[in-house]
Scaffold this active site. Structure first.
Site, short mmCIF file in Angstrom:
data_model
loop_
_atom_site.label_atom_id
_atom_site.label_comp_id
_atom_site.label_asym_id
_atom_site.label_seq_id
_atom_site.Cartn_x
_atom_site.Cartn_y
_atom_site.Cartn_z
N ARG A 45 0.84 -1.21 0.00
CA ARG A 45 0.00 0.00 0.00
C ARG A 45 0.88 1.26 0.00
O ARG A 45 0.47 2.30 -0.51
CB ARG A 45 -0.97 -0.01 1.19
CG ARG A 45 -1.79 1.26 1.29
CD ARG A 45 -3.13 1.08 2.02
NE ARG A 45 -3.03 0.22 3.18
CZ ARG A 45 -2.47 0.57 4.34
NH1 ARG A 45 -1.95 1.77 4.50
NH2 ARG A 45 -2.43 -0.28 5.34
N TYR A 97 -15.24 16.30 -16.38
CA TYR A 97 -15.77 14.94 -16.36
C TYR A 97 -16.85 14.80 -15.27
O TYR A 97 -16.70 15.36 -14.17
CB TYR A 97 -14.61 13.96 -16.13
CG TYR A 97 -15.09 12.57 -15.81
CD1 TYR A 97 -15.86 11.85 -16.73
CD2 TYR A 97 -14.81 11.98 -14.59
CE1 TYR A 97 -16.32 10.59 -16.42
CE2 TYR A 97 -15.27 10.71 -14.28
CZ TYR A 97 -16.03 10.03 -15.21
OH TYR A 97 -16.49 8.78 -14.89
N ASP A 168 -6.37 18.23 -15.48
CA ASP A 168 -6.70 16.86 -15.88
C ASP A 168 -6.31 16.75 -17.35
O ASP A 168 -6.96 17.32 -18.23
CB ASP A 168 -8.20 16.61 -15.67
CG ASP A 168 -8.59 15.17 -16.00
OD1 ASP A 168 -7.88 14.53 -16.79
OD2 ASP A 168 -9.62 14.70 -15.47
N LYS A 193 -7.59 5.39 -19.68
CA LYS A 193 -7.79 5.81 -21.07
C LYS A 193 -6.52 5.53 -21.89
O LYS A 193 -6.16 4.40 -22.06
CB LYS A 193 -8.20 7.27 -21.09
CG LYS A 193 -9.30 7.63 -20.07
CD LYS A 193 -10.58 6.87 -20.36
CE LYS A 193 -11.80 7.42 -19.67
NZ LYS A 193 -12.11 6.99 -18.34
C1 LIG Z 1 -11.26 13.56 -18.32
C2 LIG Z 1 -11.50 12.46 -17.32
N1 LIG Z 1 -10.98 12.57 -16.10
C3 LIG Z 1 -11.15 11.61 -15.16
C4 LIG Z 1 -11.91 10.49 -15.42
C5 LIG Z 1 -12.10 9.46 -14.34
O1 LIG Z 1 -11.31 8.36 -14.60
P1 LIG Z 1 -11.63 6.87 -14.08
O2 LIG Z 1 -12.85 6.41 -14.79
O3 LIG Z 1 -10.38 6.11 -14.43
O4 LIG Z 1 -11.85 6.96 -12.60
C6 LIG Z 1 -12.45 10.33 -16.69
C7 LIG Z 1 -13.26 9.11 -16.99
O5 LIG Z 1 -13.96 9.02 -17.98
C8 LIG Z 1 -12.25 11.34 -17.66
O6 LIG Z 1 -12.78 11.24 -18.91
#
Ligand SMILES: Cc1ncc(COP(=O)(O)O)c(C=O)c1O
Length: 380
Positions: A45, A97, A168, A193
């Site tokens: 962890r 998101y 992000d 992704k």
């Molecule tokens: C731009 C963006 N940030 C964060 C996330 C969250 O990621 P996760 O689904 O791996 O938790 C996503 C998920 O679609 C996303 O498109």
């Protein structure tokens, strides 16, 4: 080393057996030499060699000092939000998101953290931000409307007020855009992704340079436990080996699909920063070396049936997510962004006829034919 070479050769090296691929250490605990001395790894962890390898790889690709591998993109965001205390204020882009929005609306209030929704960070006047403002959170391009934020401007204006800028960078990865070089303090990723790239796991990263913030996050990460497990760390490293190749193809294919949609009566408006008519095109060209594989468009519902369109697709799958090798289409209003109220969706333009397209790495001719055939089947 250049990016593609680092993607292939970066990470830790196996010193025990000279394995070409860094080993997968499926061990939760590690044996210590004696009661006074401890080796680098104690318990997974806190740190695990395979996870440390992918963290080094991602940090080096970003040109950064530190990276944390987390169990998902949302776990990366949640870790960063632990930096906030009760009474702090956050500036959050209105177009983020849906999961990030869910965190903002559900958890900030519960923790006594104020938030201000910023519609346009490109014109936001940071001098007016209240003194308790600690953090500005943006995406660029945004999800799902592909608005481009001037990261350099936002980061400089935020820094002048002692506000941390968090970007992000999921849509572009460090291959196409490096927010830390543009002045941001922290970069977060859903590595589910493009980094992982094959739609077979969930992962995230937090990347930064600041040693003090790193130390705080290291403790929070250990306390929260939302780390990336060794097997998924191994798989993300494997995905990253081909990231530059895949991103180039995603990028080329998205340009082709955007071009096709722009000239098709089934699409009323196309959102893709690489297009000549995109308002953020110049900033995008300055701060990134491509526009990535995601675009969105308004489906022409008066002439085509949306449900028939998505059901007629043979190559594109009707599913959320992006960044995998396969092409996907989703409807943000009812899928990825259903956590936004209908009023806010309407205000932002996340309309029910907005479709988000995650263009994969298939042959672009097949992708275009698939869309063409689905439009033909959906004609009213
Ligand atoms: C731009 C963006 N940030 C964060 C996330 C969250 O990621 P996760 O689904 O791996 O938790 C996503 C998920 O679609 C996303 O498109």
């Amino acid at each position: 080393m250049k990016y593609a070479t680092l993607a292939v050769h970066g990470g830790l090296k196996d010193e025990s057996h000279q394995a070409v691929t860094y080993p997968l250490y499926l061990s939760s605990t590690f044996i210590q030499p004696d009661s006074e001395h401890f080796q680098a790894y104690g318990y997974s962890r806190s740190a695990n060699p395979t996870s440390a390898s992918v963290e080094k790889l991602v940090a080096d690709l970003e040109g950064a000092k530190h990276a944390f591998a987390t169990s998902s993109g949302m776990a990366a965001n949640a870790l960063v939000f632990e930096l906030l205390e009760e009474g702090d204020r956050v500036l959050i882009s209105s177009d983020v998101y849906g999961g990030t929005w869910l965190f903002t609306t559900q958890l900030f209030a519960k923790r006594g953290i104020e938030f201000e929704v910023v519609d346009d960070f490109n014109t936001y006047d940071f001098s007016k931000a209240p003194a308790n403002t600690r953090l500005a959170f943006i995406e660029s391009p945004t999800n799902p409307l592909l608005t481009v934020m001037d990261i350099r401007r936002v980061a400089a204006a935020a820094k002048a007020r002692g506000i941390l800028t968090v970007v992000d960078n999921t849509f572009l990865t460090s291959y196409l855009q490096k927010p830390l070089d543009l002045g941001a303090d922290i970069v977060v990723y859903s590595a589910t992704k493009y980094y992982a790239g094959h739609s077979d796991l969930l992962a995230g990263f937090v990347v930064l340079n600041d040693d003090t913030l790193y130390e705080r996050l290291r403790i929070y990460s250990k306390a929260l436990g939302g780390i990336l497990d060794p097997l998924d760390s191994f798989l993300v490293s494997r995905g990253i080996r081909t990231l530059p190749l895949r991103m180039d193809q995603h990028n080329r294919n998205a340009e082709r699909v955007a071009e096709f949609l722009s000239s098709h009566p089934g699409a009323e408006k196309v959102f893709y920063p690489g297009r000549r008519d995109h308002p953020g095109r110049d900033i995008q060209a300055k701060q990134a070396s491509g526009s990535g594989g995601v675009l969105s468009f308004r489906f022409n519902e008066s002439e085509y049936d949306l449900d028939r369109f998505v059901k007629s697709l043979r190559i594109f799958a009707f599913a959320v997510s992006l960044g995998g090798v396969e092409s996907l289409i989703c409807r943000p209003a009812t899928m990825t962004h259903e956590s936004y109220s209908p009023e806010l969706q309407q205000k932002l333009g996340i309309t029910r006829n907005l479709l988000r397209v995650a263009v994969g790495i298939e042959d672009p001719e097949d992708l275009i034919k698939d869309l063409e055939d689905a439009f033909a089947a959906a004609k009213r």
